[in-house]
Design a protein around this motif. Structure first.
Motif, PDB file in Angstrom:
ATOM      1  N   GLN A  39      -5.364   2.279  -0.769  1.00  0.00           N
ATOM      2  CA  GLN A  39      -4.152   2.539  -1.555  1.00  0.00           C
ATOM      3  C   GLN A  39      -2.924   1.973  -0.857  1.00  0.00           C
ATOM      4  O   GLN A  39      -1.902   2.636  -0.726  1.00  0.00           O
ATOM      5  CB  GLN A  39      -4.004   4.040  -1.795  1.00  0.00           C
ATOM      6  CG  GLN A  39      -5.098   4.593  -2.659  1.00  0.00           C
ATOM      7  CD  GLN A  39      -4.980   6.082  -2.869  1.00  0.00           C
ATOM      8  OE1 GLN A  39      -4.388   6.796  -2.070  1.00  0.00           O
ATOM      9  NE2 GLN A  39      -5.548   6.543  -3.947  1.00  0.00           N
ATOM     10  N   TYR A  41      -0.889  -0.041  -2.014  1.00  0.00           N
ATOM     11  CA  TYR A  41       0.216  -0.165  -2.967  1.00  0.00           C
ATOM     12  C   TYR A  41       1.150   1.043  -2.939  1.00  0.00           C
ATOM     13  O   TYR A  41       2.241   0.994  -3.480  1.00  0.00           O
ATOM     14  CB  TYR A  41      -0.321  -0.394  -4.387  1.00  0.00           C
ATOM     15  CG  TYR A  41      -1.328   0.625  -4.852  1.00  0.00           C
ATOM     16  CD1 TYR A  41      -0.924   1.802  -5.462  1.00  0.00           C
ATOM     17  CD2 TYR A  41      -2.683   0.404  -4.681  1.00  0.00           C
ATOM     18  CE1 TYR A  41      -1.845   2.733  -5.885  1.00  0.00           C
ATOM     19  CE2 TYR A  41      -3.619   1.324  -5.103  1.00  0.00           C
ATOM     20  CZ  TYR A  41      -3.194   2.488  -5.704  1.00  0.00           C
ATOM     21  OH  TYR A  41      -4.112   3.410  -6.127  1.00  0.00           O
ATOM     22  N   TYR A  42       0.757   2.156  -2.308  1.00  0.00           N
ATOM     23  CA  TYR A  42       1.659   3.298  -2.149  1.00  0.00           C
ATOM     24  C   TYR A  42       2.748   3.014  -1.115  1.00  0.00           C
ATOM     25  O   TYR A  42       3.793   3.627  -1.141  1.00  0.00           O
ATOM     26  CB  TYR A  42       0.903   4.545  -1.733  1.00  0.00           C
ATOM     27  CG  TYR A  42       0.156   5.232  -2.860  1.00  0.00           C
ATOM     28  CD1 TYR A  42       0.483   5.003  -4.177  1.00  0.00           C
ATOM     29  CD2 TYR A  42      -0.869   6.121  -2.590  1.00  0.00           C
ATOM     30  CE1 TYR A  42      -0.191   5.623  -5.193  1.00  0.00           C
ATOM     31  CE2 TYR A  42      -1.552   6.751  -3.604  1.00  0.00           C
ATOM     32  CZ  TYR A  42      -1.207   6.503  -4.911  1.00  0.00           C
ATOM     33  OH  TYR A  42      -1.873   7.129  -5.918  1.00  0.00           O
ATOM     34  N   TRP A  46       4.596  -3.648   0.267  1.00  0.00           N
ATOM     35  CA  TRP A  46       3.307  -4.193   0.679  1.00  0.00           C
ATOM     36  C   TRP A  46       2.375  -4.255  -0.514  1.00  0.00           C
ATOM     37  O   TRP A  46       2.353  -3.364  -1.354  1.00  0.00           O
ATOM     38  CB  TRP A  46       2.678  -3.333   1.773  1.00  0.00           C
ATOM     39  CG  TRP A  46       3.327  -3.497   3.092  1.00  0.00           C
ATOM     40  CD1 TRP A  46       4.325  -2.731   3.605  1.00  0.00           C
ATOM     41  CD2 TRP A  46       3.056  -4.503   4.062  1.00  0.00           C
ATOM     42  NE1 TRP A  46       4.692  -3.188   4.841  1.00  0.00           N
ATOM     43  CE2 TRP A  46       3.921  -4.283   5.150  1.00  0.00           C
ATOM     44  CE3 TRP A  46       2.163  -5.561   4.120  1.00  0.00           C
ATOM     45  CZ2 TRP A  46       3.916  -5.084   6.272  1.00  0.00           C
ATOM     46  CZ3 TRP A  46       2.157  -6.343   5.253  1.00  0.00           C
ATOM     47  CH2 TRP A  46       3.027  -6.106   6.302  1.00  0.00           C
ATOM     48  N   PHE A  47       1.594  -5.324  -0.583  1.00  0.00           N
ATOM     49  CA  PHE A  47       0.573  -5.458  -1.619  1.00  0.00           C
ATOM     50  C   PHE A  47      -0.514  -6.367  -1.084  1.00  0.00           C
ATOM     51  O   PHE A  47      -0.359  -7.009  -0.053  1.00  0.00           O
ATOM     52  CB  PHE A  47       1.159  -6.013  -2.918  1.00  0.00           C
ATOM     53  CG  PHE A  47       1.812  -7.349  -2.759  1.00  0.00           C
ATOM     54  CD1 PHE A  47       1.091  -8.506  -2.972  1.00  0.00           C
ATOM     55  CD2 PHE A  47       3.141  -7.451  -2.397  1.00  0.00           C
ATOM     56  CE1 PHE A  47       1.695  -9.742  -2.816  1.00  0.00           C
ATOM     57  CE2 PHE A  47       3.749  -8.676  -2.243  1.00  0.00           C
ATOM     58  CZ  PHE A  47       3.026  -9.827  -2.457  1.00  0.00           C
ATOM     59  N   SER A  48      -1.621  -6.401  -1.777  1.00  0.00           N
ATOM     60  CA  SER A  48      -2.754  -7.204  -1.339  1.00  0.00           C
ATOM     61  C   SER A  48      -3.115  -8.192  -2.441  1.00  0.00           C
ATOM     62  O   SER A  48      -3.191  -7.822  -3.612  1.00  0.00           O
ATOM     63  CB  SER A  48      -3.947  -6.304  -1.033  1.00  0.00           C
ATOM     64  OG  SER A  48      -5.073  -7.077  -0.736  1.00  0.00           O
ATOM     65  N   THR A  52      -9.209  -4.725  -0.440  1.00  0.00           N
ATOM     66  CA  THR A  52      -8.666  -3.378  -0.553  1.00  0.00           C
ATOM     67  C   THR A  52      -8.352  -2.831   0.831  1.00  0.00           C
ATOM     68  O   THR A  52      -9.131  -2.074   1.401  1.00  0.00           O
ATOM     69  CB  THR A  52      -9.671  -2.452  -1.258  1.00  0.00           C
ATOM     70  OG1 THR A  52     -10.902  -2.505  -0.541  1.00  0.00           O
ATOM     71  CG2 THR A  52      -9.888  -2.859  -2.698  1.00  0.00           C
TER      72      THR A  52
END
Length: 81
Positions: A39, A41-42, A46-48, A52
């Motif tokens: 998670q 994205y919480y 930050w993002f991917s 994951t």
């Protein structure tokens, strides 16, 4: 001429200060508390693109810093990915 250029560069380097180009480098700022792995994205900013990555924050009383291989504390602050 080369010595003057070197001297000028040496003097300028002493007066130049770096800046932090990575927003939220220690994953402290968050939208909400992660309640499971994968998670990222919480965490704000930050993002991917793929995959994951896991995001751990001490705000979760059940999961906390406990990952699948054991417990790892954050290097600084209260969160890590």
């Amino acid at each position: 001429m080369r010595y003057l250029l070197f001297l000028f560069f040496f003097i300028c380097v002493n007066y130049c200060f770096g800046q932090n180009l990575v927003p939220n480098p220690s994953f402290e700022e968050k939208d909400s508390c992660p309640d499971n792995g994968s998670q990222l994205y919480y965490s704000k900013f930050w993002f991917s693109f793929c995959g994951t990555p896991d995001y751990f924050n001490i705000c979760n009383p059940i999961l906390g810093f406990h990952n699948g291989l054991g417990t790892q504390t954050a290097s600084s602050g209260v969160a890590y990915a």
